[in-house]
Structures are given as C-alpha cells and as structure tokens.
Design a protein around this motif. Structure first.
Motif, mmCIF file in Angstrom:
data_model
loop_
_atom_site.group_PDB
_atom_site.id
_atom_site.type_symbol
_atom_site.label_atom_id
_atom_site.label_comp_id
_atom_site.label_asym_id
_atom_site.label_seq_id
_atom_site.Cartn_x
_atom_site.Cartn_y
_atom_site.Cartn_z
ATOM 1 N N TRP A 91 0.830 -1.204 0.000
ATOM 2 C CA TRP A 91 0.000 0.000 0.000
ATOM 3 C C TRP A 91 0.866 1.255 0.000
ATOM 4 O O TRP A 91 0.538 2.242 -0.651
ATOM 5 N N TRP A 96 -0.874 4.610 -1.322
ATOM 6 C CA TRP A 96 -2.137 4.623 -0.590
ATOM 7 C C TRP A 96 -1.945 4.832 0.900
ATOM 8 O O TRP A 96 -2.909 5.140 1.608
ATOM 9 N N THR A 117 -8.639 3.852 4.633
ATOM 10 C CA THR A 117 -8.742 4.280 3.239
ATOM 11 C C THR A 117 -7.930 3.362 2.325
ATOM 12 O O THR A 117 -8.395 2.979 1.249
ATOM 13 N N ALA A 118 -6.727 2.985 2.752
ATOM 14 C CA ALA A 118 -5.907 2.070 1.954
ATOM 15 C C ALA A 118 -6.588 0.708 1.830
ATOM 16 O O ALA A 118 -6.592 0.101 0.749
ATOM 17 N N THR A 121 -9.460 1.116 -0.603
ATOM 18 C CA THR A 121 -8.916 1.283 -1.952
ATOM 19 C C THR A 121 -8.462 -0.053 -2.511
ATOM 20 O O THR A 121 -8.719 -0.377 -3.670
ATOM 21 N N SER A 122 -7.792 -0.854 -1.673
ATOM 22 C CA SER A 122 -7.318 -2.154 -2.146
ATOM 23 C C SER A 122 -8.490 -3.067 -2.505
ATOM 24 O O SER A 122 -8.406 -3.836 -3.460
#
Length: 147
Positions: A91, A96, A117-118, A121-122
C-alpha cells in the motif's frame, strides 16, 4: 443505511473482541485503538449510524467513542484485517499509505483513517474473481457454449 462491508466489520469486531479479552495496560491500548478506528472510519467516509448499525450499538455511542483519528500499529491493523505486513508495504508503494511513524511503544503506526482508506482502496481495485464456468448458462469467454 450503508453496509460497511465484511472486511471493515471484521476489523471493528476484532477491535471490540480485543477490548473484551485484554487486561491491564493491554486493555487500555485496545480501547484507544478502537476509538482511533472508529474516528478513522468516520474520517474515511462512514457515518456513525452505519458503524452503529453494523456493531449493534447506538450512533451516539459511536460519536462518543470516536474522539480522534490516531495512530494504529501496523501489526495490530494487519491482524484485525487478516492481512500480512507485506500488504502494508504494498500500500505504501502504491501511494495509498504514508510512511509509518513510531508510536510511544516504538511500534510502526499509521493514522487510522489512512489504514482504512488504503484497505478500502485495495478492495475496490482488487481484480474480480474468475467466473466459474461450470455454473454458467451463457457462452464461455471464447464465445463457445460449455458442453
């Protein structure tokens, strides 16, 4: 109400379970981490109502506990999310997740909102699982019908 998704639910339930099973200083740490995760979840876009519904508590309870988006040790978040530490590194390489900073116990930590958030996002950028052709009634990717 928005569904928070199974992975976020796993993270929050793991935090709540740690609170219930830890003792002494570890319990204080668990409560602090949960507060940071709740605040980080709100900073990442979840509403107190969404989190409350998922956890079976009131939105007021979430608002009371979600006081600050603080640092979460990477090892703790990885355990709660069921991921490896190499995922945090990936990440960071993807941009990210910021570089981790040591917390007072010298554990590499990241802002809760950045971790959440990471993670989200992933999940959004993960490749779709391959379609199981044995259960498909339509054409195969090559345009042929299964025999």
């Amino acid at each position: 109400m928005t569904d928070i998704g199974p992975v976020m639910l796993q993270v929050l339930v793991a935090a709540r379970t740690k609170e219930a099973t830890a003792h002494g200083p570890a319990r204080r740490d668990a409560f602090r981490i949960t507060r940071f995760l709740l605040a980080g979840s709100i900073a990442a876009g979840y509403t107190p109502s969404d989190l409350a519904a998922a956890l079976g508590v009131t939105a007021g309870s979430i608002r009371t506990r979600a006081d600050t988006d603080g640092p979460i040790p990477g090892t703790v978040f990885a355990t709660y999310a069921g991921i490896g530490l190499e995922t945090l590194t990936a990440w960071q390489e993807a941009g990210w997740l910021p570089t981790g900073e040591p917390d007072p116990e010298c554990r590499t930590s990241y802002p809760a909102s950045a971790l959440i958030t990471a993670l989200l996002t992933s999940l959004l950028t993960a490749p779709a699982a391959p379609l199981d052709q044995s259960t498909t009634d339509g054409p195969t990717p090559a345009g042929r019908h299964p025999d």
